[in-house]
Design a protein around this motif. Structure first.
Motif, PDB file in Angstrom:
ATOM      1  N   TRP A   1       3.948  10.517   0.298  1.00 30.71           N
ATOM      2  CA  TRP A   1       2.952  10.211   0.629  1.00 30.71           C
ATOM      3  C   TRP A   1       1.639   8.777  -0.381  1.00 30.71           C
ATOM      4  CZ3 TRP A   1      -2.202   9.522  -1.714  1.00 30.71           C
ATOM      5  CH2 TRP A   1      -3.416   8.863  -0.935  1.00 30.71           C
ATOM      6  N   PHE A   2       2.209   9.327  -1.916  1.00 35.09           N
ATOM      7  CA  PHE A   2       2.366   8.272  -2.565  1.00 35.09           C
ATOM      8  C   PHE A   2       2.598   6.770  -2.368  1.00 35.09           C
ATOM      9  CE2 PHE A   2       0.838  12.471  -4.572  1.00 35.09           C
ATOM     10  CZ  PHE A   2      -0.067  12.234  -5.143  1.00 35.09           C
ATOM     11  N   LYS A   3       4.243   6.743  -2.331  1.00 32.20           N
ATOM     12  CA  LYS A   3       4.862   5.598  -2.772  1.00 32.20           C
ATOM     13  C   LYS A   3       3.976   4.836  -1.385  1.00 32.20           C
ATOM     14  CE  LYS A   3       9.198   3.845  -2.410  1.00 32.20           C
ATOM     15  NZ  LYS A   3      10.817   3.811  -2.510  1.00 32.20           N
ATOM     16  N   ARG A   4       4.199   5.451  -0.276  1.00 32.15           N
ATOM     17  CA  ARG A   4       3.828   4.559   1.385  1.00 32.15           C
ATOM     18  C   ARG A   4       2.148   4.225   0.887  1.00 32.15           C
ATOM     19  NH1 ARG A   4       3.217   9.217   5.427  1.00 32.15           N
ATOM     20  NH2 ARG A   4       4.034  10.286   4.177  1.00 32.15           N
ATOM     21  N   ARG A   5       1.264   4.791  -0.141  1.00 30.03           N
ATOM     22  CA  ARG A   5       0.201   4.405  -0.331  1.00 30.03           C
ATOM     23  C   ARG A   5      -0.171   3.235  -1.186  1.00 30.03           C
ATOM     24  NH1 ARG A   5      -4.922   3.054   1.311  1.00 30.03           N
ATOM     25  NH2 ARG A   5      -6.590   3.118  -0.829  1.00 30.03           N
ATOM     26  N   ARG A   6       1.021   3.459  -2.177  1.00 28.70           N
ATOM     27  CA  ARG A   6       1.128   2.370  -3.363  1.00 28.70           C
ATOM     28  C   ARG A   6       1.577   0.744  -2.710  1.00 28.70           C
ATOM     29  NH1 ARG A   6       5.167   4.114  -6.077  1.00 28.70           N
ATOM     30  NH2 ARG A   6       6.987   2.370  -5.369  1.00 28.70           N
ATOM     31  N   HIS A   7       3.412   1.409  -1.526  1.00 29.94           N
ATOM     32  CA  HIS A   7       2.614  -0.216  -0.748  1.00 29.94           C
ATOM     33  C   HIS A   7       2.148  -0.263   0.276  1.00 29.94           C
ATOM     34  CE1 HIS A   7       7.627   1.003  -0.599  1.00 29.94           C
ATOM     35  NE2 HIS A   7       6.968   1.033  -1.592  1.00 29.94           N
ATOM     36  N   GLN A   8       0.914   0.152   0.813  1.00 28.03           N
ATOM     37  CA  GLN A   8      -0.426  -0.203   1.541  1.00 28.03           C
ATOM     38  C   GLN A   8      -1.103  -1.107   0.538  1.00 28.03           C
ATOM     39  OE1 GLN A   8       0.448  -0.885   5.601  1.00 28.03           O
ATOM     40  NE2 GLN A   8      -1.385  -2.144   4.656  1.00 28.03           N
ATOM     41  N   LEU A   9      -1.323  -0.295  -0.351  1.00 31.18           N
ATOM     42  CA  LEU A   9      -1.783  -1.444  -1.670  1.00 31.18           C
ATOM     43  C   LEU A   9      -1.782  -2.507  -1.518  1.00 31.18           C
ATOM     44  CD1 LEU A   9      -3.738   1.628  -4.010  1.00 31.18           C
ATOM     45  CD2 LEU A   9      -4.628   0.219  -2.278  1.00 31.18           C
ATOM     46  N   VAL A  10      -0.774  -2.845  -1.940  1.00 35.89           N
ATOM     47  CA  VAL A  10       0.351  -4.124  -2.231  1.00 35.89           C
ATOM     48  C   VAL A  10      -0.563  -4.880  -1.111  1.00 35.89           C
ATOM     49  CG1 VAL A  10       2.042  -5.615  -2.905  1.00 35.89           C
ATOM     50  CG2 VAL A  10       1.707  -3.597  -3.729  1.00 35.89           C
ATOM     51  N   TYR A  11       0.791  -4.875  -0.132  1.00 38.89           N
ATOM     52  CA  TYR A  11       0.328  -5.564   1.388  1.00 38.89           C
ATOM     53  C   TYR A  11      -0.967  -5.856   1.580  1.00 38.89           C
ATOM     54  CZ  TYR A  11       4.185  -2.981   2.393  1.00 38.89           C
ATOM     55  OH  TYR A  11       5.427  -2.127   2.170  1.00 38.89           O
ATOM     56  N   ASP A  12      -2.022  -5.434   1.507  1.00 44.55           N
ATOM     57  CA  ASP A  12      -3.559  -5.583   1.513  1.00 44.55           C
ATOM     58  C   ASP A  12      -4.390  -6.263   0.061  1.00 44.55           C
ATOM     59  OD1 ASP A  12      -3.663  -3.632   3.694  1.00 44.55           O
ATOM     60  OD2 ASP A  12      -4.602  -1.959   2.761  1.00 44.55           O
ATOM     61  N   LYS A  13      -3.290  -6.595  -0.469  1.00 45.53           N
ATOM     62  CA  LYS A  13      -3.537  -6.930  -1.404  1.00 45.53           C
ATOM     63  C   LYS A  13      -3.415  -9.187  -1.389  1.00 45.53           C
ATOM     64  CE  LYS A  13      -5.556  -4.620  -5.487  1.00 45.53           C
ATOM     65  NZ  LYS A  13      -5.354  -3.546  -4.751  1.00 45.53           N
ATOM     66  N   PHE A  14      -2.798  -9.140  -0.544  1.00 41.54           N
ATOM     67  CA  PHE A  14      -2.600 -10.354  -0.084  1.00 41.54           C
ATOM     68  C   PHE A  14      -3.400 -10.878   0.327  1.00 41.54           C
ATOM     69  CE2 PHE A  14       2.060  -8.556  -0.636  1.00 41.54           C
ATOM     70  CZ  PHE A  14       2.000 -10.076  -2.342  1.00 41.54           C
ATOM     71  N   ASP A  15      -4.209 -12.149   0.375  1.00 40.10           N
ATOM     72  CA  ASP A  15      -5.218 -12.376   1.103  1.00 40.10           C
ATOM     73  C   ASP A  15      -5.183 -13.720   1.772  1.00 40.10           C
ATOM     74  OD1 ASP A  15      -7.527 -11.612  -0.721  1.00 40.10           O
ATOM     75  OD2 ASP A  15      -6.425 -12.804  -1.885  1.00 40.10           O
TER      76      ASP A  15
END
Length: 390
Positions: free
Chosen positions: A141-155
């Motif tokens: 869960w932590f890795k999947r959460r980190r991945h989505q946090l990165v994806y969402d960072k891109f404007d």
């Protein structure tokens, strides 16, 4: 450990949250945007600077940029690196990226003052990635959460086609409004006769055996160690045309300890480690690949005659990492699955029309994407996306 680094980045970015935002940073994992990086530096107003943080595998490109007068910093995921570099990164008004960078998961910045732009390292994709990769479900869960946090960072995601924009929306769970149809700057050089001729001459100087020959470039994509060897007879099939030279370009991370090197011992077959895949594509008449995104570049090259997709392990690839649904409908030619069919395709040497394929995947690539990207983000021209006439 990466989760710990994310928290360190979060702490440091909050600590330096209020630093003035005036610089531009480029996070570089691939060396195919050097022309745009140099143009950014040339366009920056006085008092602003461009800093390139590079993956160690792009060291040669970093030296090129350093010789041009730019500051380059090697990317290291370490406490020392983060404590030195995150405070500097918090001075950025723009952060360009060409890949996924885990450190972004923890970055907290004023979104109205710091924009993060994704310039992906490929114009299109046959393979799945992100949430469309079946392997993603096996991550914690932590890795999947980190991945989505990165994806969402891109404007914004800078793309060359609606097709690739759709892939990002599905693969990274992003909104259509983030897709910017400017073309990909990494493709600009493929439209430059001067660049093409320069690269061809450099390759031919070192490899004169490729001159005035049909060049068949075999460039398979990454496979794990247990699957690294192609089916028996593959190299003989590639070399079936006695008037051709088969240039083999192995994936940079291939496990050569598991690779049976004897299979490449053929009179007109050679592994070319000294050149990049793109270098060799400038001379290739035929590209033989499988699921590689290099087809989206090769299809733009003026001398490209044909492409052969040797998908002998399609069933395995459909499971991991997955392939785009319906890909067989839009590939420029039907994939082959057996060594016998590969040999027949090599001997047939049928020309391929890439026009429809390029209309779908290289829609906005015209050699001037770098200008539209710089105009929109570095200079701030709101109508940059409409400029296709200069």
């Amino acid at each position: 450990m990466k989760t710990f680094y994310v928290w360190v980045v979060r702490f440091l970015s909050l600590l330096f949250y209020l630093r003035p935002k005036k610089n531009v940073y480029y996070l570089m994992s691939y060396s195919n945007n050097l022309h745009m990086i140099k143009r950014i530096a040339a366009e920056l107003p006085a008092g602003q600077k461009l800093v390139v943080i590079y993956n160690p595998r792009t060291l040669a490109a970093a030296y090129d940029l350093r010789a041009f007068g730019l500051k380059t910093i090697q990317l290291r995921m370490s406490i020392s690196f983060l404590f030195h570099r995150i405070p500097q990164l918090m001075t950025a008004r723009l952060i360009f990226c060409d890949n996924y960078y885990a450190l972004l998961a923890g970055l907290i910045r004023p979104k109205d003052k710091t924009k993060i732009i994704q310039l992906w390292h490929a114009d299109g994709t046959i393979k799945c990635f992100g949430w469309e990769d079946p392997g993603q479900r096996q991550n914690s869960w932590f890795k999947r959460r980190r991945h989505q946090l990165v994806y969402d960072k891109f404007d914004d995601y800078v793309v060359a086609s609606q097709a690739m924009g759709d892939v990002f929306q599905r693969s990274f769970k992003q909104s259509a409004s983030k897709m910017q149809y400017l073309g990909t700057p990494r493709s600009d050089r493929l439209f430059s006769d001067n660049w093409l001729q320069t690269v061809r001459q450099r390759v031919l100087t070192a490899a004169p055996e490729l001159k005035d020959k049909r060049v068949i470039l075999y460039a398979p994509t990454y496979r794990s160690a247990e699957h690294v060897n192609p089916p028996v007879g593959t190299i003989e099939a590639l070399a079936a045309d006695p008037n051709a030279v088969v240039a083999v370009k192995l994936y940079q991370e291939v496990n050569r300890e598991k690779l049976e090197m004897e299979q490449f011992k053929h009179a007109n077959v050679k592994i070319y480690d000294e050149f990049t895949t793109t270098d060799l594509m400038t001379l290739a008449d035929t590209l033989v690949t499988d699921y590689s995104s290099f087809i989206f570049d090769f299809s733009l090259m003026p001398q490209a005659r044909s492409a052969i997709f040797f998908m002998y392990d399609l069933k395995h690839y459909e499971q991991q990492p997955g392939v785009q649904k319906g890909f067989e409908k839009w590939l420029p030619t039907t994939p082959v699955r057996t060594v016998a069919d590969l040999k027949q395709a090599v001997l047939a040497d049928q020309p391929v029309n890439f026009a429809t394929f390029n209309d779908q995947w290289n829609t906005y690539n015209d050699g001037k994407a770098y200008k539209r990207v710089i105009d929109k983000y570095v200079i701030g021209r709101e109508d940059a996306a409409e400029d296709y006439d200069e």
